[in-house]
Design an enzyme around this catalytic site. Structure first.
Site, PDB file in Angstrom:
ATOM      1  N   GLU A  96     -54.678  -8.075  34.671  1.00 31.62           N
ATOM      2  CA  GLU A  96     -53.791  -9.009  33.963  1.00 31.62           C
ATOM      3  C   GLU A  96     -53.730 -10.319  34.734  1.00 31.62           C
ATOM      4  O   GLU A  96     -53.356 -10.349  35.903  1.00 31.62           O
ATOM      5  CB  GLU A  96     -52.384  -8.437  33.808  1.00 31.62           C
ATOM      6  CG  GLU A  96     -51.476  -9.381  33.026  1.00 31.62           C
ATOM      7  CD  GLU A  96     -50.096  -8.810  32.763  1.00 31.62           C
ATOM      8  OE1 GLU A  96     -49.573  -9.053  31.658  1.00 31.62           O
ATOM      9  OE2 GLU A  96     -49.529  -8.126  33.649  1.00 31.62           O
ATOM     10  N   GLU A 121     -51.143 -12.860  40.165  1.00 33.09           N
ATOM     11  CA  GLU A 121     -50.037 -13.793  40.015  1.00 33.09           C
ATOM     12  C   GLU A 121     -50.082 -14.805  41.156  1.00 33.09           C
ATOM     13  O   GLU A 121     -50.452 -14.465  42.281  1.00 33.09           O
ATOM     14  CB  GLU A 121     -48.697 -13.035  40.020  1.00 33.09           C
ATOM     15  CG  GLU A 121     -47.468 -13.908  39.885  1.00 33.09           C
ATOM     16  CD  GLU A 121     -47.504 -14.799  38.653  1.00 33.09           C
ATOM     17  OE1 GLU A 121     -47.539 -16.026  38.845  1.00 33.09           O
ATOM     18  OE2 GLU A 121     -47.527 -14.272  37.520  1.00 33.09           O
ATOM     19  N   ASN A 148     -55.649 -17.037  42.919  1.00 33.10           N
ATOM     20  CA  ASN A 148     -56.042 -17.809  41.753  1.00 33.10           C
ATOM     21  C   ASN A 148     -57.022 -16.970  40.942  1.00 33.10           C
ATOM     22  O   ASN A 148     -58.118 -16.633  41.406  1.00 33.10           O
ATOM     23  CB  ASN A 148     -56.701 -19.112  42.205  1.00 33.10           C
ATOM     24  CG  ASN A 148     -57.131 -19.977  41.048  1.00 33.10           C
ATOM     25  OD1 ASN A 148     -56.393 -20.145  40.077  1.00 33.10           O
ATOM     26  ND2 ASN A 148     -58.333 -20.535  41.140  1.00 33.10           N
ATOM     27  N   ASP A 170     -49.284 -20.589  30.780  1.00 32.89           N
ATOM     28  CA  ASP A 170     -48.617 -21.879  30.779  1.00 32.89           C
ATOM     29  C   ASP A 170     -49.242 -22.765  29.706  1.00 32.89           C
ATOM     30  O   ASP A 170     -50.445 -22.998  29.722  1.00 32.89           O
ATOM     31  CB  ASP A 170     -48.782 -22.531  32.154  1.00 32.89           C
ATOM     32  CG  ASP A 170     -47.904 -23.760  32.340  1.00 32.89           C
ATOM     33  OD1 ASP A 170     -47.686 -24.490  31.347  1.00 32.89           O
ATOM     34  OD2 ASP A 170     -47.461 -23.995  33.469  1.00 32.89           O
ATOM     35  N   LYS A 174     -48.237 -31.307  27.393  1.00 32.50           N
ATOM     36  CA  LYS A 174     -48.610 -32.717  27.295  1.00 32.50           C
ATOM     37  C   LYS A 174     -50.112 -32.856  27.089  1.00 32.50           C
ATOM     38  O   LYS A 174     -50.893 -32.137  27.706  1.00 32.50           O
ATOM     39  CB  LYS A 174     -48.183 -33.463  28.555  1.00 32.50           C
ATOM     40  CG  LYS A 174     -46.673 -33.520  28.760  1.00 32.50           C
ATOM     41  CD  LYS A 174     -46.316 -34.279  30.021  1.00 32.50           C
ATOM     42  CE  LYS A 174     -44.799 -34.334  30.212  1.00 32.50           C
ATOM     43  NZ  LYS A 174     -44.426 -35.061  31.455  1.00 32.50           N
ATOM     44  N   ASP A 206     -47.136 -17.959  22.367  1.00 37.15           N
ATOM     45  CA  ASP A 206     -46.141 -18.282  21.353  1.00 37.15           C
ATOM     46  C   ASP A 206     -46.138 -19.774  21.047  1.00 37.15           C
ATOM     47  O   ASP A 206     -45.216 -20.280  20.417  1.00 37.15           O
ATOM     48  CB  ASP A 206     -44.746 -17.811  21.776  1.00 37.15           C
ATOM     49  CG  ASP A 206     -44.257 -18.483  23.051  1.00 37.15           C
ATOM     50  OD1 ASP A 206     -45.079 -19.131  23.738  1.00 37.15           O
ATOM     51  OD2 ASP A 206     -43.062 -18.357  23.379  1.00 37.15           O
ATOM     52  N   THR A 267     -41.281  -8.250  26.498  1.00 36.66           N
ATOM     53  CA  THR A 267     -40.612  -8.764  27.685  1.00 36.66           C
ATOM     54  C   THR A 267     -39.501  -9.737  27.285  1.00 36.66           C
ATOM     55  O   THR A 267     -39.438 -10.204  26.142  1.00 36.66           O
ATOM     56  CB  THR A 267     -41.597  -9.496  28.602  1.00 36.66           C
ATOM     57  OG1 THR A 267     -42.115 -10.637  27.898  1.00 36.66           O
ATOM     58  CG2 THR A 267     -42.754  -8.580  29.004  1.00 36.66           C
ATOM     59  N   ASN A 268     -38.651 -10.069  28.237  1.00 36.86           N
ATOM     60  CA  ASN A 268     -37.595 -11.051  27.972  1.00 36.86           C
ATOM     61  C   ASN A 268     -38.184 -12.387  27.564  1.00 36.86           C
ATOM     62  O   ASN A 268     -37.643 -13.088  26.699  1.00 36.86           O
ATOM     63  CB  ASN A 268     -36.714 -11.219  29.215  1.00 36.86           C
ATOM     64  CG  ASN A 268     -35.833 -10.017  29.467  1.00 36.86           C
ATOM     65  OD1 ASN A 268     -35.463  -9.302  28.536  1.00 36.86           O
ATOM     66  ND2 ASN A 268     -35.479  -9.790  30.725  1.00 36.86           N
ATOM     67  N   GLU A 270     -41.101 -12.982  25.946  1.00 39.20           N
ATOM     68  CA  GLU A 270     -41.568 -12.943  24.561  1.00 39.20           C
ATOM     69  C   GLU A 270     -40.389 -12.929  23.602  1.00 39.20           C
ATOM     70  O   GLU A 270     -40.412 -13.595  22.552  1.00 39.20           O
ATOM     71  CB  GLU A 270     -42.458 -11.722  24.334  1.00 39.20           C
ATOM     72  CG  GLU A 270     -43.047 -11.672  22.936  1.00 39.20           C
ATOM     73  CD  GLU A 270     -44.082 -10.575  22.759  1.00 39.20           C
ATOM     74  OE1 GLU A 270     -44.526 -10.377  21.600  1.00 39.20           O
ATOM     75  OE2 GLU A 270     -44.456  -9.910  23.748  1.00 39.20           O
TER      76      GLU A 270
END
Length: 288
Positions: A96, A121, A148, A170, A174, A206, A267-268, A270
């Site tokens: 993941e 992560e 990374n 992320d 912009k 999303d 998850t919170n 989503e």
């Protein structure tokens, strides 16, 4: 990715003192534009305790390039032999990219004990949360790496991975930051090589404009097949942070996307997107 993977102020680390000897520059020192900005790595007492208790068991200590934080040494081989030593078996491996606080991958590891999982992560508090959850449930099939992700994909053995997950990366909303989005051609090449034939790269977002970005990067490739069975209408032009409200008036076209991946827990992060009225876009691209 997740709500921890938002843009942050630029790093204000002082420049190297010219009088201090520096490592010899290597060709690999050039790195493509980063898809994240490092934030504070400070841990509160609870997370520091989790790190102290569980890092020795769950955190992978991967070799880095000198002077490059979160890098993976290009001479390192993330291969089957390393995986079997790390997990103690040859079970299928799922990676993941951007695990956030670990809710999703920890639940997946609990529900799939015959599959190995690796959480990648870049934010230390998120890593610590994942370590805490892994230790709490005594998961033997989960490891965590603070690296990374594209660096690790570059050194991954051909066909090693069963699936790669990139959930809610992320969005870099912009326009001038769209080039920082992690789903890019270069990463797609490395993910494809790392996946077994028929393996899946699962992506979810999303953000409507990011969904268009994923289609632009992935749908025209000849090394992946879009397995989606749902028709979704999206604007065919990109919008930015300040012009997102104009998307409805832009020309639209139909795209194929996937049903919600039932292996992803709600998850919170989503749930917040759903509560805000955003549509969740799921993708499953099969490696040819």
């Amino acid at each position: 990715m997740n709500d921890s993977m938002t843009a942050a102020p630029a790093d204000n680390t002082p420049q190297n003192d010219e009088t201090t000897p520096q490592p010899a520059e290597r060709p690999y020192e050039h790195r493509e534009l980063m898809s994240f900005v490092r934030r504070s790595s400070r841990l509160d007492k609870r997370l520091q305790k989790a790190w102290d208790n569980y890092a020795g068991t769950y955190l992978l200590d991967l070799p880095q390039v000198g002077g490059r934080e979160l890098s993976v040494d290009p001479d390192f081989h993330f291969d089957r032999a390393f995986a079997e030593r790390t997990w103690g078996n040859g079970n299928p491996l799922i990676v993941e990219i951007g695990t956030g606080q670990g809710e999703n991958i920890v639940a997946a590891a609990q529900n799939n004990p015959e599959t190995n999982f690796l959480a990648l992560e870049v934010y230390r508090p998120g890593v610590a949360h994942a370590l805490l959850k892994a230790g709490k449930y005594e998961l033997s099939n989960l490891r965590v790496a603070e690296v990374n992700a594209p660096d690790l994909m570059k050194v991954c053995e051909t066909g090693l991975l069963e699936e790669v997950w990139t959930f809610f990366p992320d969005p870099w909303p912009k326009t001038r930051h769209h080039k920082r989005r992690i789903v890019q051609d270069a990463l797609a090449v490395d993910v494809h090589r790392a996946l077994r034939r028929g393996g899946l790269w699962r992506i979810a977002t999303d953000i409507e404009d990011y969904a268009l970005h994923v289609h632009e990067v992935m749908d025209g490739r000849d090394d992946f097949e879009n397995t989606g069975t749902i028709t979704v209408s999206l604007p065919t032009e990109h919008v930015s942070k300040g012009t997102a409200d104009t998307a409805a008036s832009l020309p639209h076209a139909d795209f194929s996307e996937s049903e919600r991946f039932d292996g992803r827990v709600l998850t919170n992060f989503e749930k917040k997107g759903i509560d805000a009225g955003r549509v969740i876009h799921d993708f499953a691209y099969r490696a040819k």
